[in-house]
Design an enzyme around this catalytic site. Structure first.
Site, PDB file in Angstrom:
ATOM      1  N   SER A   1      -2.365   0.753  14.500  1.00 24.36           N
ATOM      2  CA  SER A   1      -2.962   2.071  14.716  1.00 24.36           C
ATOM      3  C   SER A   1      -3.072   2.284  16.226  1.00 24.36           C
ATOM      4  O   SER A   1      -3.075   1.297  16.980  1.00 24.36           O
ATOM      5  CB  SER A   1      -4.368   2.100  14.098  1.00 24.36           C
TER       6      SER A   1
ATOM      7  N   ARG B   1       0.668   5.754  -1.970  1.00 19.35           N
ATOM      8  CA  ARG B   1       0.345   7.079  -1.423  1.00 19.35           C
ATOM      9  C   ARG B   1       0.355   6.999   0.107  1.00 19.35           C
ATOM     10  O   ARG B   1       0.525   5.915   0.686  1.00 19.35           O
ATOM     11  CB  ARG B   1      -1.041   7.544  -1.910  1.00 19.35           C
TER      12      ARG B   1
ATOM     13  N   LYS C   1      -7.174  -3.919  13.779  1.00 25.72           N
ATOM     14  CA  LYS C   1      -5.901  -3.334  14.210  1.00 25.72           C
ATOM     15  C   LYS C   1      -5.410  -3.959  15.516  1.00 25.72           C
ATOM     16  O   LYS C   1      -4.205  -4.067  15.738  1.00 25.72           O
ATOM     17  CB  LYS C   1      -6.031  -1.811  14.321  1.00 25.72           C
TER      18      LYS C   1
ATOM     19  N   TYR D   1     -12.776  -1.952  12.159  1.00 24.14           N
ATOM     20  CA  TYR D   1     -11.413  -1.394  12.077  1.00 24.14           C
ATOM     21  C   TYR D   1     -10.651  -1.677  13.372  1.00 24.14           C
ATOM     22  O   TYR D   1      -9.506  -2.150  13.352  1.00 24.14           O
ATOM     23  CB  TYR D   1     -11.496   0.115  11.807  1.00 24.14           C
TER      24      TYR D   1
ATOM     25  N   GLY E   1       0.822  -1.219   0.000  1.00 27.27           N
ATOM     26  CA  GLY E   1       0.000   0.000   0.000  1.00 27.27           C
ATOM     27  C   GLY E   1       0.850   1.261   0.000  1.00 27.27           C
ATOM     28  O   GLY E   1       0.555   2.219   0.712  1.00 27.27           O
TER      29      GLY E   1
HETATM   30  N1  LIG Z   1      -3.816   8.037   8.173  1.00 33.95           N
HETATM   31  C1  LIG Z   1      -3.907   7.848   9.481  1.00 33.95           C
HETATM   32  O1  LIG Z   1      -4.133   8.789  10.254  1.00 33.95           O
HETATM   33  C2  LIG Z   1      -3.679   6.446  10.067  1.00 33.95           C
HETATM   34  C3  LIG Z   1      -3.674   6.311  11.461  1.00 33.95           C
HETATM   35  C4  LIG Z   1      -3.446   5.063  11.999  1.00 33.95           C
HETATM   36  C5  LIG Z   1      -3.208   3.968  11.173  1.00 33.95           C
HETATM   37  N2  LIG Z   1      -3.237   4.123   9.822  1.00 33.95           N
HETATM   38  C6  LIG Z   1      -2.950   2.942   9.005  1.00 33.95           C
HETATM   39  O2  LIG Z   1      -1.852   3.215   8.163  1.00 33.95           O
HETATM   40  C7  LIG Z   1      -1.981   2.483   6.945  1.00 33.95           C
HETATM   41  C8  LIG Z   1      -1.912   3.446   5.757  1.00 33.95           C
HETATM   42  O3  LIG Z   1      -2.933   4.418   5.911  1.00 33.95           O
HETATM   43  P1  LIG Z   1      -3.054   5.712   4.952  1.00 33.95           P
HETATM   44  O4  LIG Z   1      -3.775   6.735   5.725  1.00 33.95           O
HETATM   45  O5  LIG Z   1      -1.747   6.027   4.347  1.00 33.95           O
HETATM   46  O6  LIG Z   1      -4.068   5.098   3.854  1.00 33.95           O
HETATM   47  P2  LIG Z   1      -4.278   5.473   2.320  1.00 33.95           P
HETATM   48  O7  LIG Z   1      -5.660   5.052   1.996  1.00 33.95           O
HETATM   49  O8  LIG Z   1      -3.854   6.875   2.004  1.00 33.95           O
HETATM   50  O9  LIG Z   1      -3.240   4.498   1.601  1.00 33.95           O
HETATM   51  C9  LIG Z   1      -3.408   3.123   1.653  1.00 33.95           C
HETATM   52  C10 LIG Z   1      -2.754   2.505   0.435  1.00 33.95           C
HETATM   53  O10 LIG Z   1      -3.013   1.090   0.499  1.00 33.95           O
HETATM   54  C11 LIG Z   1      -3.506   0.667  -0.752  1.00 33.95           C
HETATM   55  N3  LIG Z   1      -4.363  -0.496  -0.553  1.00 33.95           N
HETATM   56  C12 LIG Z   1      -5.621  -0.550  -0.020  1.00 33.95           C
HETATM   57  N4  LIG Z   1      -6.082  -1.798  -0.066  1.00 33.95           N
HETATM   58  C13 LIG Z   1      -5.111  -2.559  -0.611  1.00 33.95           C
HETATM   59  C14 LIG Z   1      -5.001  -3.939  -0.910  1.00 33.95           C
HETATM   60  N5  LIG Z   1      -6.008  -4.774  -0.676  1.00 33.95           N
HETATM   61  N6  LIG Z   1      -3.850  -4.392  -1.460  1.00 33.95           N
HETATM   62  C15 LIG Z   1      -2.836  -3.550  -1.726  1.00 33.95           C
HETATM   63  N7  LIG Z   1      -2.882  -2.219  -1.470  1.00 33.95           N
HETATM   64  C16 LIG Z   1      -4.013  -1.753  -0.922  1.00 33.95           C
HETATM   65  C17 LIG Z   1      -4.277   1.861  -1.302  1.00 33.95           C
HETATM   66  O11 LIG Z   1      -4.449   1.763  -2.684  1.00 33.95           O
HETATM   67  C18 LIG Z   1      -3.338   2.997  -0.880  1.00 33.95           C
HETATM   68  O12 LIG Z   1      -2.292   3.158  -1.798  1.00 33.95           O
HETATM   69  C19 LIG Z   1      -3.312   1.730   7.036  1.00 33.95           C
HETATM   70  O13 LIG Z   1      -3.054   0.413   7.489  1.00 33.95           O
HETATM   71  C20 LIG Z   1      -4.080   2.527   8.078  1.00 33.95           C
HETATM   72  O14 LIG Z   1      -5.046   1.740   8.748  1.00 33.95           O
HETATM   73  C21 LIG Z   1      -3.469   5.339   9.245  1.00 33.95           C
END
Ligand SMILES: NC(=O)c1ccc[n+]([C@@H]2O[C@H](COP(=O)([O-])OP(=O)(O)OC[C@H]3O[C@@H](n4cnc5c(N)ncnc54)[C@H](O)[C@@H]3O)[C@@H](O)[C@H]2O)c1
Length: 275
Positions: A142, A15, A160, A156, A12
């Protein structure tokens, strides 16, 4: 350079947080696999890393599909000869819902990507890491995997918490193979998507109430933590959860600083009165 000559798969990573981690690892000398479900989504991150002098390739795979994950790992070994680091970052959220309203498909999809995807990716990289005699797995959980938050629904939260359970289990299971397994628990991260999806007012409110260090995390903050856990410097660290959250998890979801400041002023006044 902390990761010179190593190969990292960051799921992932087209981005958001994954991109931040991939860019940080490439800067430290790693060959990086940029992954998303669609190859064209990975192009911009690959080009960014190459423009910076780093090495990156794009491999499309849905982490929830085992055959695609196996193909991604096989292709990584074919292209770079090894796989030293796996960052399980791919994850999805859905609008927070009450449990009674969560459709089965949303429950299944969340658990499939966020938890089963981690299982599939670990399963696929363990054989080459064992052959190499060493490896580092970093799972992106998370703060919602450590403490109940209002960020997601039960689907979710459960996914996590599951990532952290899997991390702890694997830390023991893979210890004899010198494969370290740790988790990162990001707090609020200002990804472009999060920036679009929230107002400045909301971000100020959550910062004031929850984050003692006074700002949302950047994707670079997450990149720095992941580089450390993936580096040889973390060889004696396994089964840990590193919160990258500006201190949010240490509190009770309210701004404790005025109370602490008042208590310190009282202590100082009492000390001054005695001397
Ligand atoms: N953004 C936050 O504040 C935050 C906080 C805590 C945890 N997280 C965790 O961090 C991680 C990244 O979050 P983010 O905010 O950058 O998300 P995002 O949606 O911006 O990016 C996620 C990326 O994963 C890819 N993706 C989704 N499903 C997929 C799959 N089945 N196979 C391959 N790629 C896949 C998407 O295309 C995208 O490129 C996630 O696990 C999220 O739960 C994010």
């Amino acid at each position: 350079m902390e990761l010179q000559g190593k190969t990292a798969i960051v799921t992932g990573s087209a981005r958001g947080i994954g991109e931040g981690i991939a860019v940080a690892m490439a800067r430290e000398g790693a060959n990086v696999v940029i992954n998303s479900r669609k190859e064209q989504d990975c192009v911009a991150t690959v080009e960014k890393i190459r423009a910076d002098g780093g090495k990156a390739i794009a491999i499309a795979a849905d982490v929830a599909k085992e055959d695609q994950v196996i193909a991604m790992v096989t292709e990584t070994v074919k292209q770079f000869g090894r796989v030293d680091i796996l960052v399980n970052n791919a994850g999805i959220e859905s609008p927070p819902m009450l449990l009674k309203d969560i459709p089965e498909e949303i429950w299944d999809r969340t658990l499939s990507v966020n938890l089963k995807g981690v299982f599939f990716c670990c399963k696929a990289v363990i054989p080459p890491m064992m052959d190499q005699g060493k490896g580092k797995i970093v799972n992106v959980s998370s703060v919602a995997g450590v403490r109940m938050t209002f960020f997601g629904g039960a689907n979710y939260t459960a996914s996590k918490y599951g990532v952290i359970g899997l991390t702890n289990h694997l830390a023991w299971e893979l210890a004899d193979s010198h494969i370290n397994v740790n988790a990162i628990a990001p707090g609020a991260v200002l990804t472009p998507l999060a920036e679009q999806g929230t107002t400045q007012e909301y971000r100020d409110m959550t910062t004031k109430r929850l984050i003692p260090l006074g700002r949302w995390c950047t994707i670079d903050d997450l990149g720095n933590a992941a580089v450390f856990l993936a580096s040889d410097r973390a060889d004696m660290i396994t089964g840990q959860v590193l919160a990258v959250d500006g201190g949010a998890l240490t509190g009770f979801g309210e701004d404790l600083r005025p109370v602490i400041r008042q208590r310190m002023a009282d202590m100082q006044a009492s000390h001054d009165a005695k001397h």
